[in-house]
Design a protein around this motif. Structure first.
Motif, short mmCIF file in Angstrom:
data_model
loop_
_atom_site.label_atom_id
_atom_site.label_comp_id
_atom_site.label_asym_id
_atom_site.label_seq_id
_atom_site.Cartn_x
_atom_site.Cartn_y
_atom_site.Cartn_z
N ILE A 145 -6.78 -1.49 -1.95
CA ILE A 145 -7.97 -0.43 -1.78
C ILE A 145 -8.04 -0.50 -0.39
CG2 ILE A 145 -10.37 -0.20 -1.80
CD1 ILE A 145 -10.33 -1.67 -4.59
N ARG A 146 -7.98 -1.79 0.29
CA ARG A 146 -8.36 -1.62 1.69
C ARG A 146 -7.41 -0.97 2.67
NH1 ARG A 146 -11.74 -5.41 3.97
NH2 ARG A 146 -11.61 -6.92 2.23
N THR A 168 0.75 -1.23 0.13
CA THR A 168 -0.03 0.01 -0.05
C THR A 168 0.88 1.25 0.03
OG1 THR A 168 -0.13 -0.03 2.51
CG2 THR A 168 -1.96 -1.07 1.18
N TYR A 185 -18.04 2.22 0.64
CA TYR A 185 -18.21 2.91 -0.61
C TYR A 185 -19.53 2.63 -1.08
CZ TYR A 185 -12.98 2.95 -1.20
OH TYR A 185 -11.79 3.32 -0.87
N LYS A 231 -16.33 6.97 -1.71
CA LYS A 231 -16.63 6.98 -0.40
C LYS A 231 -17.34 8.51 -0.32
CE LYS A 231 -13.11 4.44 2.10
NZ LYS A 231 -13.89 4.22 3.10
N LEU A 283 -16.49 -1.47 3.31
CA LEU A 283 -15.28 -0.34 3.48
C LEU A 283 -16.10 1.11 3.54
CD1 LEU A 283 -12.39 -1.36 1.71
CD2 LEU A 283 -12.66 -1.46 3.88
N GLU A 309 -10.61 7.59 -2.28
CA GLU A 309 -12.03 8.21 -2.33
C GLU A 309 -12.72 7.66 -3.35
OE1 GLU A 309 -9.69 10.54 0.21
OE2 GLU A 309 -9.49 10.31 -2.04
N GLN A 369 -7.51 3.01 1.00
CA GLN A 369 -8.84 3.72 1.13
C GLN A 369 -8.97 4.81 0.31
OE1 GLN A 369 -11.29 2.75 3.86
NE2 GLN A 369 -10.39 1.28 4.99
#
Length: 342
Positions: free
Chosen positions: A107-108, A58, A141, A168, A139, A113, A111
């Protein structure tokens, strides 16, 4: 408001080019196909990193985003495990199968937008996709996902894809259709190009080059009519596989396109007459690389390789595997419309 993006599985840059066209700032693309680096970087002024998505951290991806900007993570994973051609096979053995899980891991961790992905419509039949959507919703979304006919947005290609947008920031969707009653036809797209014979190329355009045909395939294409099938041929020209029960359903292979219809879906081998309905409507040859690039909505000045390294098959693969530039532009415009409303 500025959108910063990273494009996973970027290939030669079709999605990136479309997003940039819409105003998104794409900083980097990741892909394992090193042959795509030249096309990706020269045309998009973004960094290409040859790295397996499963090995990314990440931190690697997050470092590309600028503070204060809206972050978009795009990931159009290879479609082969989800294609209709694999139905009935254990696609979990395909090494590309876990890539949607790798995308979700990033993605996790980040995170962002905004998230987008594009794949074949049959991706929705697989548990990995259902897990992907469920994870997005968990999450926080808002998810919009649907089957999109690209002809409805002006692409001269009968390409149907599953497109997902997630945010988000609130509810999101693709912009309305722009060409649902007047599709762009093959003739409108490529009718202006100089005529070619099989194996020839245009001295003024190295990309306008057609594959050679064997003597047998030349006889076959001469006996092929636009929109027809191999069933129109004399019996002696038919392939052995077409005489088998299992081969009789593949009527589009060795087919010609029609001037007054959009092209069929471009694929990895779209430059080959025997690989689908990729015969030119009236000229005795398969479509050229230039014609395939036009059907994929690449700009005329898009460069796929240095002039001294024009590998026909490699460029054909890049073009056929790409997300159409126009679809990337439509996704980008949808994202901007979304953030301007929230």
């Amino acid at each position: 408001m500025m959108i910063d993006a990273v494009d996973l599985f970027c290939g030669a840059g079709g999605l990136t080019a479309g997003l940039i066209q819409a105003g998104v700032r794409v900083h980097a693309g990741y892909d394992i196909d090193q042959a795509c680096q030249y096309a990706y970087e020269v045309n998009n002024q973004a960094k290409f990193i040859a790295q397996d998505i499963e090995t990314l951290t990440t931190e690697d991806v997050a470092a590309w985003y600028q503070p204060g900007n809206i972050r978009l993570l795009a990931g159009c994973a290879p479609c082969q495990p989800f294609s209709s051609y694999t139905q009935g096979r254990d696609t979990r053995q395909d090494k590309k199968w876990p890539l949607l899980y790798a995308f979700m891991r990033l993605i996790r961790g980040i995170q962002p937008e905004l998230v987008t992905m594009e794949n074949v419509p049959d991706v929705t039949k697989h548990q990995v996709y259902r897990d992907f959507v469920q994870s997005l919703e968990e999450l926080g979304y808002s998810v919009w996902a649907d089957r999109v006919s690209c002809v409805d947005y002006g692409l001269p290609q009968q390409r149907k894809r599953h497109v997902l947008l997630a945010s988000k920031l609130g509810p999101i969707s693709l912009i309305p259709k722009t060409h649902d009653t007047n599709p762009v036809t093959v003739e409108q797209a490529i009718g202006h190009l100089p005529a070619l014979a099989a194996g020839e190329w245009d001295k003024n355009d190295p990309l306008h080059r057609a594959a050679k045909l064997t003597d047998l395939n030349m006889k076959r294409i001469i006996n092929s009519r636009p929109g027809g099938t191999w069933r129109d041929w004399p019996e002696e020209l038919r392939a052995k596989c077409h005489r088998k029960t299992t081969g009789k359903t593949y009527s589009s292979v060795y087919g010609r396109m029609q001037w007054d219809e959009p092209s069929p879906t471009m694929t990895t081998l779209c430059y080959g007459f025997g690989n689908g309905r990729f015969g030119h409507p009236v000229q005795h040859r398969a479509i050229s690389l230039r014609e395939a690039a036009i059907f994929q909505s690449f700009p005329a000045n898009y460069k796929f390789a240095p002039p001294e390294k024009m590998n026909f098959k490699a460029i054909g693969r890049m073009i056929g595997n790409a997300v159409p530039v126009l679809l990337g532009d439509i996704i980008g415009k949808s994202l901007f419309k979304h953030i301007n409303k929230v």
